[in-house]
Scaffold this active site. Structure first.
Site, PDB file in Angstrom:
ATOM      1  CG  ASN A   1       9.217  10.732  50.173  1.00 50.55           C
ATOM      2  OD1 ASN A   1      10.205   9.812  50.656  1.00 50.55           O
ATOM      3  ND2 ASN A   1       9.177  11.041  48.922  1.00 50.55           N
TER       4      ASN A   1
ATOM      5  CB  CYS B   1      14.485   6.267  52.372  1.00 51.45           C
ATOM      6  SG  CYS B   1      15.151   4.706  51.831  1.00 51.45           S
TER       7      CYS B   1
ATOM      8  CG  HIS C   1      12.141   5.802  48.597  1.00 47.86           C
ATOM      9  ND1 HIS C   1      13.449   6.354  49.519  1.00 47.86           N
ATOM     10  CD2 HIS C   1      11.216   6.706  48.651  1.00 47.86           C
ATOM     11  CE1 HIS C   1      12.672   7.657  49.782  1.00 47.86           C
ATOM     12  NE2 HIS C   1      11.488   7.816  49.551  1.00 47.86           N
TER      13      HIS C   1
END
Lengths: 410, 354
Positions: free
Chosen positions: A385, A70, A364
């Protein structure tokens, strides 16, 4: 009073349960559908609507799939948004497999260096134990992406695409961890047999050759030189021959990492505002950029993010996406699940306490791409995202008034 | 010598790679299919043909689903096999939710007592950080399951069946751990403010009542009295009325759990054989049976398991099933993946070092 639970206590608790208002109906609901479904706030309400006063166009969303990259995807996303405007190529993606290869190599190097640094420490001692447990994984901080790019450059995704293993890192993680732990044993044995620091360092260099081979099989070998062909959005053909990852970075990005500062906001025990903090265990690139966080009050953090977005630039940000989120709708809102109300117990904790007790963690990284300012104050944020559908479009983050909670909705 | 990875290093590694036999072909195979598929060893499949000289009849397999109750399922499996045989009830199951409820309830108390005992330490001390990072979780040991049965007994699955959260425990764990962390802050503060033992106990009791409620809502309220109805394999109907979990255990299983000893095979320098070991902060019932492992040589360890199987009793065993296994094939074998051959290196480690 005894420390063990007695039958009298159990009976007392059963009686108190019977006195709890609505307990039978609530229990039935929770047993049938689970805590989240039973306590979720209504989705799709006005406060979560994806409308923003300031937003930056971002194009198609990327997909980290079954890997923990991520932090890397988020940084490369901020870069591609900046670049797409410049060269008229809307969906130019940079190779995440390229950086992942070097990331695992550098992390292995760091692990082996730490094994050498702690070679005299007994098995079971805290630091050594921590490194052996966490040997080599996917995760990382912002600075890790910056260090890798500064050292190795960047290349288009078409030049080094994803493989089975870059999309799905479980097997590779297991293999690397096994190899690294075995290497740790070898280093410790060499030390016990009287190896000098130079000999241990030479052993490390040798061990990395095997790691390189494992990574080359998993990701492919990163190219040293390539030609870059592309069509821009006006359907004009371009060909740039003889690029290296570094020259590609310089020519197509020209990003100056020294212009960026990492801000955090925490009042956990021992952390003061307007102080800077480091995290050596995550400085994966030996000799590379080091993590340096400046701790500021929340309002300052918010203002900085707003100004950056208004300046036309997206913002890398770390968060705890699994807490308080509904993936299906892409909603991330503090108190999305009204658990305190459901169980009749106050489960709220302030941010500092959440960090102190390991309740909160930065698990994250995503990208802020917009904000909704109402009378100058942010009510929600737009977030990009790097997951597969359904949480592939933008999310919004909104601030609960008066609280230290921030929310994200899609 | 420098600690960083240099260009000279990288050039060397690229050369080493180019000199590796069959590298291009192996690389394609791994890039396309992943490591495990490419390294899977047919010889292992042949060696692991499922035919056994000593074998017990066990019936249908139970399913822990998305919970970490393997240790409960395994222990209750050994017990239900004996019920199946003795009372002739094929595929009978004991309630793994019943033990789950009491385990989490007792673990909450266990956590509180550990927090109180370490309240003088800072939150980032090794022990306190350990407690707060994972206040409780699904896992456990054989001795922990017997501690629950000693105190609470057991019931048939039909008397306390699965719920959403017993089959999928992540949401419950998130809620319960949040609650326990918050309670920990309060308890630490009480201790450090010099609260009396009575005040501490009263606060802890209030917390436990709330935990009981959370568990009752998610897992159900464990029964105290019940009737047990069943039809046996000869189609005969039975009804056993007014049982308690403890009377059910006594009548239908009745094992003297003190007769069971957990054995381990841990060849590390710090644990000589034929000694008992425990693990600090590994347990559930305060005041209950503690985890006690007897460390044996590999010969004694295997001999004990074989003897038990030959006597017709199944054997609970702990393992590292995620490694060296193929779930589809149902094989767990150290030879199943030939990574040494694939990567042209040795991955071998002694059990002690591993």
């Amino acid at each position: 009073m005894s420390k063990a639970i007695s039958w009298q206590q159990v009976q007392q608790y059963q009686q108190e349960l019977q006195q709890q208002p609505g307990h039978a109906a609530l229990a039935r609901a929770v047993q049938n559908v689970g805590i989240k479904a039973a306590s979720r706030q209504q989705l799709g309400q006005a406060a979560f609507a994806p409308v923003f006063s300031d937003e930056i166009p971002t194009g198609v969303v990327t997909n980290q799939k079954h890997s923990g990259r991520c932090w890397m995807f988020a940084e490369l996303n901020t870069m591609r948004h900046a670049v797409s405007g410049k060269f008229g190529v809307k969906n130019l993606e940079f190779s995440q497999a390229f950086l992942a290869f070097y990331d695992r190599l550098e992390k292995s190097n760091q692990f082996l260096n730490q094994m050498i640094a702690n070679v005299a420490a007994p098995i079971g001692s805290r630091k050594l134990d921590w490194y052996l447990t966490w040997a080599n994984g996917d995760g990382g901080q912002y600075e890790n992406a910056a260090s890798l790019i500064a050292k190795y450059g960047v290349i288009p995704k078409s030049v080094m695409p994803e493989t089975y293993n870059s999309d799905n890192t479980t097997e590779l993680n297991a293999t690397l961890n096994l190899k690294l732990r075995q290497d740790a044993v070898a280093l410790r044995q060499a030390y016990a047999s009287g190896a000098t620091p130079d000999q241990l360092a030479a052993q490390r260099v040798q061990q990395l050759s095997t790691i390189y081979r494992i990574l080359a099989y998993a990701y492919g070998e990163p190219p040293r030189q390539f030609d870059f062909e592309y069509m821009d959005d006006q359907h004009q053909y371009h060909r740039v021959p003889g690029l290296t990852p570094r020259s590609f970075f310089d020519q197509f990005l020209g990003w100056d990492f020294d212009q960026y500062v990492m801000l955090i906001s925490t009042n956990a025990t021992g952390k003061e505002y307007w102080h800077s903090y480091t995290l050596p265990s995550q400085d994966h690139v030996e000799g590379g950029r080091r993590i340096l966080w400046v701790n500021v009050p929340e309002a300052v953090l918010e203002q900085a993010a707003i100004q950056q977005i208004q300046g036309g630039e997206t913002v890398w940000f770390g968060n705890d996406v699994l807490a308080d989120s509904d993936r299906q709708s892409g909603t991330l809102v503090g108190d999305l699940y009204a658990q305190s109300e459901l169980f009749g117990v106050d489960l709220h904790m302030d941010v500092g306490t959440r960090f102190d007790t390991h309740q909160a963690e930065v698990s994250h990284a995503m990208v802020l791409t917009g904000v909704d300012l109402v009378k100058g104050a942010p009510t929600k944020w737009k977030v990009e995202n790097s997951w597969a559908p359904p949480m592939d479009t933008t999310a919004t983050l909104s601030r609960m008034s008066g609280g230290s909670r921030t929310t994200l909705t899609q | 010598m420098a600690k960083a990875v240099t260009s000279a290093n990288l050039d060397q590694y690229a050369q080493d790679f180019a000199a590796t036999p069959a590298a291009p072909a192996l690389q394609k195979a791994v890039m396309n299919n992943g490591i495990l598929k490419v390294a899977e060893n047919t010889a292992s499949k042949v060696a692991m043909t499922p035919t056994f000289s000593v074998e017990l009849d066990t019936g249908a397999v139970a399913n822990q689903k998305q919970s970490g109750r393997c240790w409960m399922f395994a222990a209750l499996n050994t017990m239900r096999h004996s019920i199946q045989a003795q009372f002739k009830i094929k595929d009978f199951e004991l309630s793994q939710n019943f033990t789950f409820f009491w385990d989490k309830f007792e673990k909450s108390n266990y956590f509180y007592e550990n927090i109180i005992a370490t309240a003088d330490q800072p939150t980032d001390s090794r022990k306190v950080a350990f407690l707060l990072t994972t206040p409780q979780q699904d896992g456990g040991q054989w001795d922990m399951l017997t501690a629950l049965i000693d105190k609470y007994g057991i019931v048939p699955k039909s008397v306390m069946p699965e719920t959403y959260s017993s089959s999928k425990s992540s949401e419950l764990n998130a809620t319960l751990n949040l609650k326990l962390r918050k309670d920990a802050v309060a308890l630490r503060k009480l201790v450090n403010d010099g609260a009396s033992a009575d005040d501490l106990a009263a606060t802890k009791s209030k917390f436990l009542s709330e935990d009981y409620r959370i568990l009752a809502y998610t897992l159900g309220n464990p029964p105290t009295k019940f009737d047990f109805e069943y039809r046996d394999d000869d189609k005969e109907y039975h009804r056993d009325a007014d049982l308690t979990p403890k009377s059910f255990y006594d009548k239908y299983i009745g094992w003297d759990l003190d007769q069971y000893q957990s054995i381990i095979q841990a060849p590390t320098a710090d644990k000589p054989y034929n000694h008992l070991y425990t693990v600090e902060m590994l347990g559930n019932v305060v005041g209950g049976r503690e985890v006690r492992h007897l460390n044996l040589s590999v010969e004694d360890f295997k001999a004990a398991a074989i003897k038990q199987l030959q006597a017709g009793k199944s054997v609970w065993f702990g393992s590292d099933v995620g490694k060296e296994s193929d779930r589809q094939l149902g094989i767990l074998d150290t030879n199943i993946y030939d990574q040494d051959g694939l990567f042209n290196t040795s991955f071998q480690m002694t059990k002690q070092n591993a």
